[in-house]
Design a protein around this motif. Structure first.
Motif: not given
Ligand code: MF3
Ligand code: CO
Length: 245
Positions: A221, A94, A83
């Motif tokens: 993500e 992000d 991440d």
């Protein structure tokens, strides 16, 4: 933000190939931070509520916020999520990828596929006039129809000058609920899914979030920007851009 997004993508492009059995999560973080700093960026996670590293590196039953460690060595058949948040010239992006370590079982590959597909199911709903709950519900529906569970205790988020901004973007919810999506909004959409029960626990280090039942977890993500028509994903790697078409 797009430049920050490209820098985050470069981390995956650079660090991805070194993810193999025998590598520690500490080494993965070091390599990731180096890409960000060499690219002129900063790591807002470092020092965030005293979080000690630039990235989170989470193995198997660790869902999120794995603290990089020399003692955590990747083994054949593991999955590991990286991440990454980078800020560049005042703007953040992000993203998270979950990598297969060596040769994984088919059931493990399926979990990783479903998590990624859940993101794409979610962002089909990301367009002006829809609401955050449309994204959330699409993620939840897809994940549960695939036989997995979404984490309840953690959510995606708005992003911009800060890594965490309004609105919250949960991975569960009702269509038509939540903040209205408008052109120019930036969101981190991040399915966090579990193979067994949805419950999680936080370790004594105050960060590491694991599945309570010890079963596998997965995280995927990207940062997206709402456009006139739909959305643009700004954290895709070079190969992924082609797939996204
Ligand atoms: N990428 C994580 C998120 O989306 C950020 C975690 S950084 C930490 O929230 F500092 F909180 F660990
Ligand atoms: Co995030």
């Amino acid at each position: 933000m797009k430049n920050a997004g490209k820098l985050v993508a470069k981390v995956f492009e650079t660090v991805g190939p070194m993810i193999k059995p025998g590598v520690s999560t500490y080494e993965i973080n070091e390599a990731a931070e180096r890409v960000i700093y060499d690219g002129g960026g900063t790591c807002p996670c470092k020092g965030y509520y005293d979080y000690p590293a630039g990235t989170c590196v989470s193995v198997n039953d660790t869902l999120i916020h794995g603290i990089p460690s020399k003692k955590i060595i990747l083994q054949d058949g593991d999955i590991v999520s990286l991440d990454v948040v980078a800020c560049l010239n005042g703007y953040c992006a992000d993203a998270t990828r979950t990598f297969l370590v060596g040769t994984c079982k088919e059931s493990v590959k399926k979990l990783v596929e479903v998590c990624k597909n859940a993101f794409f199911a979610g962002i089909k709903q990301a367009k002006p006039g829809n609401r955050v709950g449309d994204i959330s519900a699409a993620i939840q529906t897809y994940v549960e129809a695939s036989g997995y569970h979404v984490a309840r205790d953690f959510a995606g988020h708005g992003i911009g000058k800060n890594m965490h901004e309004d609105p919250s973007v949960p991975n569960y919810g009702n269509p038509g609920s939540g903040a209205l999506l408008q052109k120019g909004m930036a969101l981190a959409v991040e399915p966090m899914i579990l193979e067994g029960h949805a419950q999680t626990r936080v370790l004594g280090d105050g960060w590491t979030v694991k599945s309570k039942d010890g079963k596998l977890t997965c995280h995927y993500e990207n940062t997206i920007i709402i456009t006139e028509e739909g959305c643009e994903i700004i954290t895709l790697t070079i190969g992924e851009e082609q797939i996204n078409g």
